[in-house]
Design a protein around this motif. Structure first.
Motif, PDB file in Angstrom:
ATOM      1  N   VAL A 153     102.260  20.913  70.249  1.00 20.31           N
ATOM      2  CA  VAL A 153     101.716  20.063  71.304  1.00 20.31           C
ATOM      3  C   VAL A 153     102.360  20.376  72.648  1.00 20.31           C
ATOM      4  O   VAL A 153     101.682  20.416  73.697  1.00 20.31           O
ATOM      5  CB  VAL A 153     101.910  18.578  70.940  1.00 20.31           C
ATOM      6  CG1 VAL A 153     101.541  17.688  72.126  1.00 20.31           C
ATOM      7  CG2 VAL A 153     101.076  18.210  69.724  1.00 20.31           C
ATOM      8  N   CYS A 156     100.953  23.037  75.193  1.00 17.73           N
ATOM      9  CA  CYS A 156      99.582  22.913  75.699  1.00 17.73           C
ATOM     10  C   CYS A 156      99.482  22.411  77.131  1.00 17.73           C
ATOM     11  O   CYS A 156      98.365  22.276  77.661  1.00 17.73           O
ATOM     12  CB  CYS A 156      98.788  21.971  74.796  1.00 17.73           C
ATOM     13  SG  CYS A 156      98.663  22.556  73.091  1.00 17.73           S
ATOM     14  N   GLN A 162      98.021  12.490  76.719  1.00 22.24           N
ATOM     15  CA  GLN A 162      97.213  13.462  75.994  1.00 22.24           C
ATOM     16  C   GLN A 162      98.009  14.099  74.857  1.00 22.24           C
ATOM     17  O   GLN A 162      97.486  14.316  73.764  1.00 22.24           O
ATOM     18  CB  GLN A 162      96.710  14.538  76.956  1.00 22.24           C
ATOM     19  CG  GLN A 162      95.711  14.034  77.990  1.00 22.24           C
ATOM     20  CD  GLN A 162      95.446  15.059  79.081  1.00 22.24           C
ATOM     21  OE1 GLN A 162      96.229  15.988  79.274  1.00 22.24           O
ATOM     22  NE2 GLN A 162      94.348  14.873  79.818  1.00 22.24           N
ATOM     23  N   LEU A 166      97.011  14.190  70.919  1.00 24.32           N
ATOM     24  CA  LEU A 166      96.843  15.448  70.192  1.00 24.32           C
ATOM     25  C   LEU A 166      97.735  15.474  68.951  1.00 24.32           C
ATOM     26  O   LEU A 166      97.292  15.899  67.872  1.00 24.32           O
ATOM     27  CB  LEU A 166      97.156  16.631  71.104  1.00 24.32           C
ATOM     28  CG  LEU A 166      97.042  18.011  70.444  1.00 24.32           C
ATOM     29  CD1 LEU A 166      95.641  18.233  69.882  1.00 24.32           C
ATOM     30  CD2 LEU A 166      97.399  19.116  71.442  1.00 24.32           C
ATOM     31  N   SER A 169      96.131  13.533  66.334  1.00 26.80           N
ATOM     32  CA  SER A 169      94.992  14.235  65.745  1.00 26.80           C
ATOM     33  C   SER A 169      95.458  15.212  64.663  1.00 26.80           C
ATOM     34  O   SER A 169      94.821  15.348  63.610  1.00 26.80           O
ATOM     35  CB  SER A 169      94.209  14.990  66.824  1.00 26.80           C
ATOM     36  OG  SER A 169      93.623  14.097  67.739  1.00 26.80           O
ATOM     37  N   LEU A 192      88.956  18.036  74.316  1.00 27.40           N
ATOM     38  CA  LEU A 192      89.460  17.011  75.227  1.00 27.40           C
ATOM     39  C   LEU A 192      88.367  16.801  76.268  1.00 27.40           C
ATOM     40  O   LEU A 192      87.986  17.730  76.999  1.00 27.40           O
ATOM     41  CB  LEU A 192      90.755  17.460  75.904  1.00 27.40           C
ATOM     42  CG  LEU A 192      91.339  16.517  76.957  1.00 27.40           C
ATOM     43  CD1 LEU A 192      91.700  15.164  76.340  1.00 27.40           C
ATOM     44  CD2 LEU A 192      92.568  17.147  77.624  1.00 27.40           C
ATOM     45  N   PHE A 198      90.084  12.811  72.867  1.00 27.31           N
ATOM     46  CA  PHE A 198      89.972  13.916  71.919  1.00 27.31           C
ATOM     47  C   PHE A 198      88.833  13.602  70.948  1.00 27.31           C
ATOM     48  O   PHE A 198      88.817  12.546  70.313  1.00 27.31           O
ATOM     49  CB  PHE A 198      91.285  14.129  71.159  1.00 27.31           C
ATOM     50  CG  PHE A 198      92.310  14.875  71.957  1.00 27.31           C
ATOM     51  CD1 PHE A 198      92.295  16.262  72.004  1.00 27.31           C
ATOM     52  CD2 PHE A 198      93.276  14.173  72.682  1.00 27.31           C
ATOM     53  CE1 PHE A 198      93.241  16.951  72.768  1.00 27.31           C
ATOM     54  CE2 PHE A 198      94.220  14.860  73.435  1.00 27.31           C
ATOM     55  CZ  PHE A 198      94.211  16.251  73.480  1.00 27.31           C
TER      56      PHE A 198
END
Length: 511
Positions: A153, A156, A162, A166, A169, A192, A198
């Protein structure tokens, strides 16, 4: 591995906390128009097929107006993937995408553990971007390794909010896969949105075959890996396998029409994986298109081979029947020969058949086919393990050529008239029944007692089983052999009827 369609996979993701696009599946163009009207605005229409690269074949399209939705759905529902029709489309709201990610779960056979693959940027070509992917190890019970999730993560360049979503997810992907015992679960892409959410924009799931029985809610009809939804004939075949576990029976349809440069559709019947593959290569190299793959191995019962042959011959437009397996199968091949002989006679075979039955008792098996061929309208030739697949494929080509373009038309099997017109007695057997004409019993008694190996005897002038009912019911292979031998000896009054639920109705409906 059993597969699910995109809309089915997304329902599983939604049940495990993922946000998915609003939408629904449709099986007609009007259903697609109705689904689009409920969504409002621009929509995407996607074929539901077990393949990648749908956009490349016109299987993904955007639409703003009802007429556009109707046109796209009509076109897509008339498409074929391979040789099998598209049965459904998915109509979804169009998503405003800001960024894309690739996220997948799979069982790593080398590590003997689950593994999650993550990459920035999804869509096509992800396989070529292996250097940019990250592997996140998973514990069977605990899920993905937290440090690996955080590392993925952090690469990114996301906002803290965010990044949190993520990471969630990635963890939810493991939960979703575990909830249905998935062998693999891929979201490509996980997007996104410009609204900072997401969303799983696509989904592909395969379920472990051995887990299917534990998840009836998934509605998987056949716990095997196909490249298309099960056909009606494949459903009939799978039911046969589930009702008789003596040996293996695998049936899959491969083609429903032969291309122009082909010598025609060949019904294929193998025995054993490796030998069957080699035999399929031989028949393809001889210029034919294989209509189906069938395997009866592991010492199958004669009645299972009979049913396999009946199902193969439920396919129209075959130019011949080609049987060839390993050549060294550790199974009594005469049982297979009896099953084939009964099916060929009942269906009044009028296309050539070449059968290689290498292995135990192969000479006896070849003799059975030779004797039965004299009662048929088309040649049936048997071969042994010393005859290579290439040699018998060449012979098959010669026989097909001599048939002058004759093609097979599926038909209902013929049965002796005495089963309906004369006094009879019937005995139940496994998934079927045995008929004996009582008026003829005095004349046929000796032959039947001999050919049945004493399974049928005389009791006060009436035919009767020599075994208790439950044990006698399992002797369907021996009784099938007696049926064939009586037929070859022109002895009337003995007939074994074996059920194949749904097959006759399917043939009648196709006419």
């Amino acid at each position: 591995m059993a597969r699910l369609h995109e809309y089915q996979g997304k329902a599983i993701l939604a049940a495990n906390g993922f946000k998915i696009p609003r939408g629904s599946s449709a099986r007609t163009a009007e259903e697609a128009v109705t689904a689009a009207a409920k969504l409002g605005g621009e929509v995407v229409v996607k074929i539901q097929a077990w393949m990648t690269g749908r956009a490349g074949i016109g299987g993904v399209a955007f639409a703003k107006k009802p007429d556009e939705v109707r046109a796209h759905a009509t076109r897509m529902l008339s498409m074929k993937v391979g040789q099998f029709p598209v049965q459904a489309v998915l109509v979804e709201e169009k998503i405003d995408i800001d960024r894309e990610f690739f996220l997948s779960f799979a069982i790593d056979d080398a590590a003997r553990a689950p593994m999650i693959i993550f990459a920035v940027g999804g869509g096509t070509g992800i396989e070529e971007r292996a250097a940019s992917t990250r592997r996140i190890p998973c514990d069977v019970n605990g899920g993905p390794l937290e440090s690996a999730v955080n590392e993925a993560v952090s690469s990114c360049a996301l906002s803290p909010k965010q990044a949190t979503h993520l990471g969630e997810s990635i963890r939810k992907l493991f939960d979703a896969a575990r909830s249905v015992e998935a062998r693999s679960l891929e979201i490509n892409p996980l997007v996104l949105t410009k609204g900072d959410e997401f969303v799983a924009a696509d989904c592909r799931i395969t379920i472990d075959d051995y887990a299917v029985a534990r998840h009836p809610e998934l509605g998987i009809e056949i716990a095997r890996e196909f490249d298309h939804p099960p056909t009606a004939l494949e459903r009939v075949a799978y039911a046969v396998e589930q009702n008789d576990h003596r040996g293996t029976f695998y049936f899959a349809q491969l083609a429903t029409a032969a291309p122009k440069n082909s010598k025609g559709l060949a019904g294929f019947h193998g025995a054993g994986g490796g030998g069957s593959m080699m035999s399929m290569d031989a028949i393809v190299n001889a210029g034919f298109t294989i209509a189906n793959f069938t395997d009866t191995s592991g010492n199958p019962s004669a009645s299972k081979v009979y049913r396999a042959a009946r199902i193969i011959l439920a396919q129209p437009d075959l130019v011949g029947y080609f049987g060839s397996g390993s050549g060294v199968a550790s199974q009594e091949q005469y049982w297979s020969a009896y099953g084939l002989a009964k099916a060929f006679w009942e269906l009044d075979l009028d296309i050539p058949a070449v059968i290689r039955l290498g292995g135990n008792t192969e000479d006896r098996a070849v003799d059975i086919l030779y004797r039965m061929s004299k009662l048929l309208r088309a040649p049936v030739e048997g071969y042994c393990k010393s005859d290579t697949p290439a040699v018998i494929a060449a012979r098959f080509a010669e026989l097909v050529e001599s048939a002058s373009g004759r093609k097979w038309k599926p038909r209902i099997p013929r049965a002796p008239r005495f089963t309906k017109d004369s006094p009879t007695i019937a005995f139940p057997v496994k998934n079927g029944r045995l008929w004996i004409e009582t008026v003829q019993w005095p004349q046929i008694r000796s032959a039947i007692e001999t050919h049945s190996g004493g399974l049928i005897v005389d009791r006060e002038g009436v035919p009767a089983p020599s075994l208790p009912d439950e044990e006698f019911a399992t002797k369907d292979s021996e009784l099938l052999a007696c049926d064939v031998e009586c037929r070859l000896a022109e002895v009337e009054g003995f007939y074994l009827e074996l059920d194949i639920p749904g097959l006759d109705e399917l043939i009648r409906g196709a006419r």
